[in-house]
Design an enzyme around this catalytic site. Structure first.
Site, short mmCIF file in Angstrom:
data_model
loop_
_atom_site.label_atom_id
_atom_site.label_comp_id
_atom_site.label_asym_id
_atom_site.label_seq_id
_atom_site.Cartn_x
_atom_site.Cartn_y
_atom_site.Cartn_z
N HIS A 1 -0.94 6.60 10.37
CA HIS A 1 -1.66 5.62 9.55
C HIS A 1 -3.14 5.99 9.38
O HIS A 1 -3.78 5.57 8.42
CB HIS A 1 -1.62 4.23 10.20
CG HIS A 1 -0.36 3.47 9.92
ND1 HIS A 1 0.86 3.83 10.45
CD2 HIS A 1 -0.12 2.37 9.16
CE1 HIS A 1 1.78 2.97 10.04
NE2 HIS A 1 1.21 2.08 9.26
N CYS B 1 -2.16 9.05 14.91
CA CYS B 1 -1.29 8.03 14.33
C CYS B 1 -1.31 8.33 12.84
O CYS B 1 -2.39 8.52 12.26
CB CYS B 1 -1.84 6.63 14.60
SG CYS B 1 -0.98 5.34 13.66
N CYS C 1 5.72 9.81 12.64
CA CYS C 1 5.18 8.76 13.49
C CYS C 1 5.01 9.33 14.91
O CYS C 1 5.98 9.75 15.53
CB CYS C 1 6.16 7.59 13.51
SG CYS C 1 5.70 6.27 14.65
N ASN C 2 3.76 9.32 15.37
CA ASN C 2 3.50 9.82 16.73
C ASN C 2 4.14 8.93 17.78
O ASN C 2 4.68 9.40 18.79
CB ASN C 2 1.99 9.85 17.00
CG ASN C 2 1.25 10.85 16.13
OD1 ASN C 2 0.97 11.95 16.55
ND2 ASN C 2 0.93 10.45 14.91
N THR C 3 4.05 7.63 17.56
CA THR C 3 4.55 6.65 18.55
C THR C 3 6.04 6.85 18.81
O THR C 3 6.50 6.79 19.95
CB THR C 3 4.28 5.22 18.05
OG1 THR C 3 2.94 5.13 17.59
CG2 THR C 3 4.51 4.20 19.14
N ASP D 1 8.71 6.42 8.92
CA ASP D 1 7.68 5.85 9.81
C ASP D 1 7.99 4.37 9.98
O ASP D 1 8.89 3.82 9.33
CB ASP D 1 6.28 6.04 9.19
CG ASP D 1 5.14 5.57 10.10
OD1 ASP D 1 5.32 5.55 11.33
OD2 ASP D 1 4.07 5.22 9.57
N SER D 2 7.22 3.71 10.87
CA SER D 2 7.38 2.26 11.02
C SER D 2 6.90 1.52 9.78
O SER D 2 7.43 0.48 9.42
CB SER D 2 6.55 1.80 12.22
OG SER D 2 5.19 2.18 12.01
N TYR E 1 5.23 -0.24 15.63
CA TYR E 1 5.85 0.40 16.80
C TYR E 1 4.88 0.46 17.99
O TYR E 1 5.30 0.53 19.14
CB TYR E 1 6.26 1.84 16.46
CG TYR E 1 7.57 2.00 15.71
CD1 TYR E 1 8.34 0.90 15.35
CD2 TYR E 1 8.04 3.27 15.38
CE1 TYR E 1 9.54 1.07 14.66
CE2 TYR E 1 9.23 3.45 14.71
CZ TYR E 1 9.98 2.35 14.35
OH TYR E 1 11.17 2.53 13.69
N GLY E 2 3.57 0.47 17.66
CA GLY E 2 2.56 0.79 18.66
C GLY E 2 2.52 -0.11 19.88
O GLY E 2 2.06 0.30 20.94
N1 DGL Z 1 2.31 5.49 12.18
C1 DGL Z 1 2.70 5.36 13.52
C2 DGL Z 1 2.21 6.51 14.39
O1 DGL Z 1 2.00 7.60 13.91
C3 DGL Z 1 2.61 4.06 14.26
C4 DGL Z 1 2.16 2.79 13.67
C5 DGL Z 1 2.77 1.59 14.40
O2 DGL Z 1 2.20 1.12 15.39
O3 DGL Z 1 3.83 1.16 13.96
O4 DGL Z 1 2.05 6.37 15.59
#
Ligand code: DGL
Length: 269
Positions: free
Chosen positions: A193, A191, A77-79, A13-14, A45-46
């Site tokens: 997180h 997300c 990570c979804n992003t 993940d990020s 990453y968002g």
């Molecule tokens: N955990 C990440 C997700 O699932 C993104 C968090 C970020 O913005 O880096 O999208």
């Protein structure tokens, strides 16, 4: 039921959100060697541009797999997944599991027909997300809100810092203040997180809702794609960061809380 499957998985993940997925994986398959990597040098990453993320992700994935040598690479990570899953697959020669918003299960359980989706701004604007809604929730109204603030608050909470409940109420309020928001009965935590702050989110919603995430589904998919005969005795519990660990005290602390004791730096050109 837990699985006795063996092999070596690298969860990526990020930042620290993917630890929620690693935890699901380890709960399902305690005998699996699970290692973790965070692209802390490029976090978050968002709010990054699509072009920057698409350039970055295959490079990071390749560099990490060269050192960690996993049997399966999980983009927790979804992003990243909603943008560059295929780019990463093309860069690696092992199975790659991605993470996508749990829209399909949300559509199956909503009673009001109105679903909330909390994610990063990146995930909210992706065609991939729009297509998922079109394919699996075309009968429902899906109200989305993207927040980098919630990502940062999740990292604070996970490391033991105090964040006021008022800040959570405020950060998720656009979802419920949008037209039709008072009808939301199911909220997709899109997300990785956000499962870290499920309690804080639940405590500050204006009316009761069910929160769902993709963690367990990703863990199950990882077990499904694990190659037969993957090595039984590789060690887990190792973390790689793309920024110097001594500059990432909070992240290192959270990794330790999740049972990852050995933290190393990896340079990504
Ligand atoms: N955990 C990440 C997700 O699932 C993104 C968090 C970020 O913005 O880096 O999208």
């Amino acid at each position: 039921m837990t699985s006795r499957l063996t092999g070596n998985v690298l969860v990526f993940d990020s930042g620290m959100g993917g630890l929620t997925v690693a935890r699901e994986l380890q709960a399902l398959a305690p005998t699996l060697a699970v290692n973790y990597a965070a692209d802390s040098g490029f976090f978050p990453y968002g709010d990054k541009s699509d072009a920057d993320l698409r350039a970055r992700l295959p490079l990071v994935a390749k560099a990490l797999c060269q050192v960690a040598r996993p049997d399966v690479f999980v983009i927790a990570c979804n992003t990243a997944s909603t943008l560059a899953l295929e780019d990463v697959r093309a860069a690696l020669d092992i199975p790659v599991v991605g993470t996508v918003p749990a829209i399909k299960p949300a559509a199956a359980i909503t009673r009001t027909g109105t679903i909330g989706l909390l994610a990063t701004p990146g995930t909210v604007k992706r065609d991939y997300t729009a297509n998922l809604i079109e394919d699996f929730a075309s009968e429902a109204r899906v109200i989305m809100h993207g927040s980098v603030a919630l990502v940062r608050m999740a990292e604070q909470i996970a490391s033991g810092e105090a964040v006021s409940l008022e800040a959570f109420r405020e950060a998720q309020s656009p979802l419920f203040k949008a037209e039709g928001g008072d009808q939301i009965d199911t909220v997709v935590l899109a997300c990785t997180h956000f499962p870290l702050i499920r309690g804080e989110l639940a405590a500050t919603v204006p009316h009761p809702v069910t929160f769902i995430d993709s963690g367990e589904a990703i863990a199950r998919q990882t077990l499904r794609v694990m190659p037969d005969g993957a090595a039984p005795d590789l060690e887990g519990g190792h973390v790689w960061l793309t920024s110097l660990p001594n500059k990432q005290a909070r992240l290192v602390e959270v990794c330790r809380r999740f049972g990852y004791e050995r933290v190393d730096y990896i340079a990504v050109e």
